[in-house]
Design a protein around this motif. Structure first.
Motif, PDB file in Angstrom:
ATOM      1  N   THR A   1      -9.903  -5.641  -8.042  1.00 18.63           N
ATOM      2  CA  THR A   1     -10.482  -6.757  -8.794  1.00 18.63           C
ATOM      3  C   THR A   1      -9.383  -7.610  -9.425  1.00 18.63           C
ATOM      4  OG1 THR A   1     -10.672  -5.212 -10.614  1.00 18.63           O
ATOM      5  CG2 THR A   1     -12.677  -5.656  -9.366  1.00 18.63           C
ATOM      6  N   LEU A   2      -9.704  -8.845  -9.737  1.00 20.54           N
ATOM      7  CA  LEU A   2      -8.743  -9.745 -10.375  1.00 20.54           C
ATOM      8  C   LEU A   2      -8.456  -9.284 -11.803  1.00 20.54           C
ATOM      9  CD1 LEU A   2      -9.634 -13.464  -9.603  1.00 20.54           C
ATOM     10  CD2 LEU A   2      -7.482 -12.308  -9.161  1.00 20.54           C
ATOM     11  N   PRO A   3      -7.170  -9.210 -12.211  1.00 19.75           N
ATOM     12  CA  PRO A   3      -6.879  -8.855 -13.604  1.00 19.75           C
ATOM     13  C   PRO A   3      -7.134 -10.051 -14.517  1.00 19.75           C
ATOM     14  CG  PRO A   3      -4.869  -9.317 -12.428  1.00 19.75           C
ATOM     15  CD  PRO A   3      -5.975  -9.461 -11.436  1.00 19.75           C
ATOM     16  N   LYS A   4      -7.145  -9.791 -15.846  1.00 19.08           N
ATOM     17  CA  LYS A   4      -7.385 -10.888 -16.799  1.00 19.08           C
ATOM     18  C   LYS A   4      -6.273 -11.923 -16.732  1.00 19.08           C
ATOM     19  CE  LYS A   4     -10.349  -8.830 -20.319  1.00 19.08           C
ATOM     20  NZ  LYS A   4     -10.168  -7.374 -20.167  1.00 19.08           N
ATOM     21  N   ASP A   5      -5.029 -11.432 -16.643  1.00 17.96           N
ATOM     22  CA  ASP A   5      -3.884 -12.332 -16.581  1.00 17.96           C
ATOM     23  C   ASP A   5      -3.482 -12.559 -15.125  1.00 17.96           C
ATOM     24  OD1 ASP A   5      -1.664 -13.820 -16.968  1.00 17.96           O
ATOM     25  OD2 ASP A   5      -0.430 -12.194 -17.804  1.00 17.96           O
ATOM     26  N   TRP A   6      -3.792 -13.756 -14.601  1.00 16.86           N
ATOM     27  CA  TRP A   6      -3.565 -14.031 -13.184  1.00 16.86           C
ATOM     28  C   TRP A   6      -2.092 -14.042 -12.809  1.00 16.86           C
ATOM     29  CZ3 TRP A   6      -7.286 -17.658 -10.192  1.00 16.86           C
ATOM     30  CH2 TRP A   6      -8.611 -17.232 -10.412  1.00 16.86           C
ATOM     31  N   SER A   7      -1.226 -14.322 -13.800  1.00 19.18           N
ATOM     32  CA  SER A   7       0.198 -14.446 -13.480  1.00 19.18           C
ATOM     33  C   SER A   7       0.864 -13.084 -13.316  1.00 19.18           C
ATOM     34  CB  SER A   7       0.899 -15.243 -14.583  1.00 19.18           C
ATOM     35  OG  SER A   7       0.815 -14.511 -15.796  1.00 19.18           O
ATOM     36  N   ASP A   8       0.117 -12.028 -13.634  1.00 18.94           N
ATOM     37  CA  ASP A   8       0.668 -10.681 -13.578  1.00 18.94           C
ATOM     38  C   ASP A   8       0.631 -10.144 -12.141  1.00 18.94           C
ATOM     39  OD1 ASP A   8       1.702  -8.297 -14.439  1.00 18.94           O
ATOM     40  OD2 ASP A   8      -0.247  -7.453 -14.977  1.00 18.94           O
ATOM     41  N   ALA A   9       1.275 -10.866 -11.224  1.00 19.16           N
ATOM     42  CA  ALA A   9       1.169 -10.503  -9.806  1.00 19.16           C
ATOM     43  C   ALA A   9       2.455  -9.861  -9.297  1.00 19.16           C
ATOM     44  CB  ALA A   9       0.855 -11.748  -8.991  1.00 19.16           C
ATOM     45  N   ASN A  10       2.345  -9.229  -8.143  1.00 16.64           N
ATOM     46  CA  ASN A  10       3.518  -8.713  -7.446  1.00 16.64           C
ATOM     47  C   ASN A  10       4.134  -9.871  -6.655  1.00 16.64           C
ATOM     48  OD1 ASN A  10       5.295  -7.654  -5.572  1.00 16.64           O
ATOM     49  ND2 ASN A  10       4.027  -5.883  -5.099  1.00 16.64           N
ATOM     50  N   TYR A  11       5.242 -10.443  -7.173  1.00 16.32           N
ATOM     51  CA  TYR A  11       5.754 -11.681  -6.591  1.00 16.32           C
ATOM     52  C   TYR A  11       6.370 -11.488  -5.219  1.00 16.32           C
ATOM     53  CZ  TYR A  11       4.431 -14.140 -10.727  1.00 16.32           C
ATOM     54  OH  TYR A  11       3.674 -14.690 -11.718  1.00 16.32           O
ATOM     55  N   VAL A  12       6.820 -10.278  -4.929  1.00 15.80           N
ATOM     56  CA  VAL A  12       7.307 -10.010  -3.564  1.00 15.80           C
ATOM     57  C   VAL A  12       6.177 -10.260  -2.567  1.00 15.80           C
ATOM     58  CG1 VAL A  12       8.301  -8.291  -2.031  1.00 15.80           C
ATOM     59  CG2 VAL A  12       8.967  -8.323  -4.439  1.00 15.80           C
ATOM     60  N   SER A  13       5.004  -9.711  -2.880  1.00 12.32           N
ATOM     61  CA  SER A  13       3.843  -9.906  -1.998  1.00 12.32           C
ATOM     62  C   SER A  13       3.470 -11.380  -1.899  1.00 12.32           C
ATOM     63  CB  SER A  13       2.644  -9.121  -2.518  1.00 12.32           C
ATOM     64  OG  SER A  13       2.876  -7.745  -2.432  1.00 12.32           O
ATOM     65  N   VAL A  14       3.512 -12.084  -3.057  1.00 11.96           N
ATOM     66  CA  VAL A  14       3.147 -13.504  -3.058  1.00 11.96           C
ATOM     67  C   VAL A  14       4.080 -14.280  -2.124  1.00 11.96           C
ATOM     68  CG1 VAL A  14       2.910 -15.584  -4.468  1.00 11.96           C
ATOM     69  CG2 VAL A  14       2.209 -13.368  -5.394  1.00 11.96           C
ATOM     70  N   ILE A  15       5.373 -13.974  -2.197  1.00  7.85           N
ATOM     71  CA  ILE A  15       6.348 -14.701  -1.367  1.00  7.85           C
ATOM     72  C   ILE A  15       6.168 -14.357   0.116  1.00  7.85           C
ATOM     73  CG2 ILE A  15       8.811 -14.920  -0.834  1.00  7.85           C
ATOM     74  CD1 ILE A  15       9.249 -14.543  -3.923  1.00  7.85           C
ATOM     75  N   ILE A  16       5.985 -13.062   0.409  1.00 10.33           N
ATOM     76  CA  ILE A  16       5.761 -12.668   1.809  1.00 10.33           C
ATOM     77  C   ILE A  16       4.507 -13.358   2.351  1.00 10.33           C
ATOM     78  CG2 ILE A  16       5.180 -10.751   3.356  1.00 10.33           C
ATOM     79  CD1 ILE A  16       6.932  -8.945   1.682  1.00 10.33           C
ATOM     80  N   PHE A  17       3.464 -13.385   1.527  1.00  8.71           N
ATOM     81  CA  PHE A  17       2.209 -14.029   1.936  1.00  8.71           C
ATOM     82  C   PHE A  17       2.435 -15.513   2.234  1.00  8.71           C
ATOM     83  CE2 PHE A  17      -1.358 -16.701   0.602  1.00  8.71           C
ATOM     84  CZ  PHE A  17      -2.350 -16.246   1.450  1.00  8.71           C
ATOM     85  N   GLY A  18       3.097 -16.207   1.292  1.00  5.51           N
ATOM     86  CA  GLY A  18       3.336 -17.645   1.447  1.00  5.51           C
ATOM     87  C   GLY A  18       4.167 -17.947   2.682  1.00  5.51           C
TER      88      GLY A  18
END
Lengths: 188, 190
Positions: A140-157
């Motif tokens: 589920t989405l956490p309350k704080d959206w910025s609390d992400a795994n940025y490695v995954s975000v970059i690989i995804f992008g």
């Protein structure tokens, strides 16, 4: 012999009643192999679910093989897998026959045109679930959206950019993402 | 005859490779199958692929197996379906048989876990790409109804958790009614 029949029948039911694939099949598998038969403990069941997610192939087939091999060796694995796919073979072949026989009818074409957008919507929904799982390592989405795994975000992008712009074969993108994971996570 | 064995071999190895490389079940293998059979081999067209996905989705059993049966049947009839099922089932059968021998070690392996985390992000990108491509073909029709169906069924699946089969049935009925209306009031479907 009795054991083979029981294996076959259990996984036949799993194959027959799991609609919508993957996670929809999990409670059915649990009922058959933990509750109705003494084949796996709950811990072993949780393990096989983890392994099923980490190895290629449909979860139902993976668990059929795993349970079959534990209970009755390699023949058990083959029999459980056969049981699991037999309902699909019968039902889907029948539907395929009907589809190719009647799809030129205007009304059938209309019906098919109506459900195409629904298919896109369903895949989109599954995609969003996967993005959340990948970015936040939970369902589920956490309350704080910025609390992400940025490695995954970059690989995804990067993956999406490569796919859209250069139309690279998706298998290479997935393999590349796996290699990036090993490289980056072993450094940090 | 030579052409035939070539097709059979291609069918088997295509599904075998797809199944061996597909982590994470049904929704991941569908984009890969689309890429292989629609874009690379041109055996199936885009619209037909969406129909096949809908059938695979709403039939019982693993989606990957269902989709394999449909593609095999489409390309080479019942023998084709048998081959694609075999190609889809063999990789997990072999891999899980091996893994079951030492599954504790496999589960706790750090490198396996790192690769998995990377691949989940990659898979998400693959699915996004497919949604964009498929969504585009819907928008290109320049009609309101398909877009409305797309948005409504998205809300129904995502937020209301309505049963997938029910949604597919309802959308089919809406589509059929639309075709019927166009046939009788506008003198033919475009």
């Amino acid at each position: 012999m009795m054991l083979y029949l029981e294996l076959f029948w259990s996984f036949f039911q799993i194959g027959l009643f799991s609609i919508g694939g993957g996670y929809a099949a999990m409670p059915l598998i649990q009922h058959q192999v933990v509750d109705a038969h003494p084949w796996l403990t709950m811990t072993q069941f949780a393990d096989i679910m983890t392994i099923a997610e980490m190895t290629p192939g449909p979860i139902a087939i993976n668990s059929a093989t795993f349970v079959g091999i534990r209970v009755a060796g390699l023949p058990g694995a083959i029999i459980a897998t056969l049981g699991c796919i037999l309902p699909s073979c019968i039902i889907v072949m029948t539907l395929a026959y009907i589809y190719y026989r009647f799809r030129s009818l205007t009304i059938v074409q209309g019906a098919l045109a109506g459900l195409r957008p629904a298919v896109v919507a369903m895949i989109a929904s599954a995609g969003i679930s996967l993005i959340i799982l990948s970015f936040y390592e939970q369902r589920t989405l956490p309350k704080d959206w910025s609390d992400a795994n940025y490695v995954s975000v970059i690989i995804f992008g990067a993956g999406l950019l490569i796919l859209r712009k250069w139309k690279l074969n998706p298998i290479y993108v997935m393999a590349g993402a796996g290699v990036c994971g090993i490289l980056v996570y072993s450094v940090i | 005859m030579k052409e035939n064995t070539h097709t059979f071999r291609k069918l088997f190895w295509s599904t075998f490779k797809l199944s061996a490389c597909t982590f994470g079940g049904g929704f991941v293998i569908i984009p890969l199958m689309r890429q292989k059979f629609v874009e690379e081999l041109h055996w199936i067209d885009e619209q037909e692929m969406m129909d096949l996905i809908a059938i695979a989705q709403s039939s019982p059993g693993p989606i990957a197996v269902n989709a394999a049966i449909l593609i095999g049947y489409r390309v080479a009839g019942a023998p084709g379906a048998l081959l694609t099922v075999l190609g889809t089932v063999l990789p997990p059968l072999v891999i899980i048989s091996l893994v079951s021998l030492f599954y504790q070690a496999f589960r706790d392996n750090a490198i396996v876990n790192m690769a998995m985390m990377g691949m989940t992000a990659g898979v998400a990108a693959v699915i996004c790409d497919v949604v964009l491509t498929m969504g585009m073909t819907i928008l290109k029709q320049k009609r309101v109804l398909p877009v409305l169906v797309l948005l409504t069924s998205f809300v129904a699946v995502r937020f209301l958790h309505i049963n997938i089969i029910l949604i597919i049935l309802l959308c089919g009925i809406v589509g059929a009614a639309d075709a019927f209306y166009q046939l009788h009031h506008k003198g033919g479907i475009q």
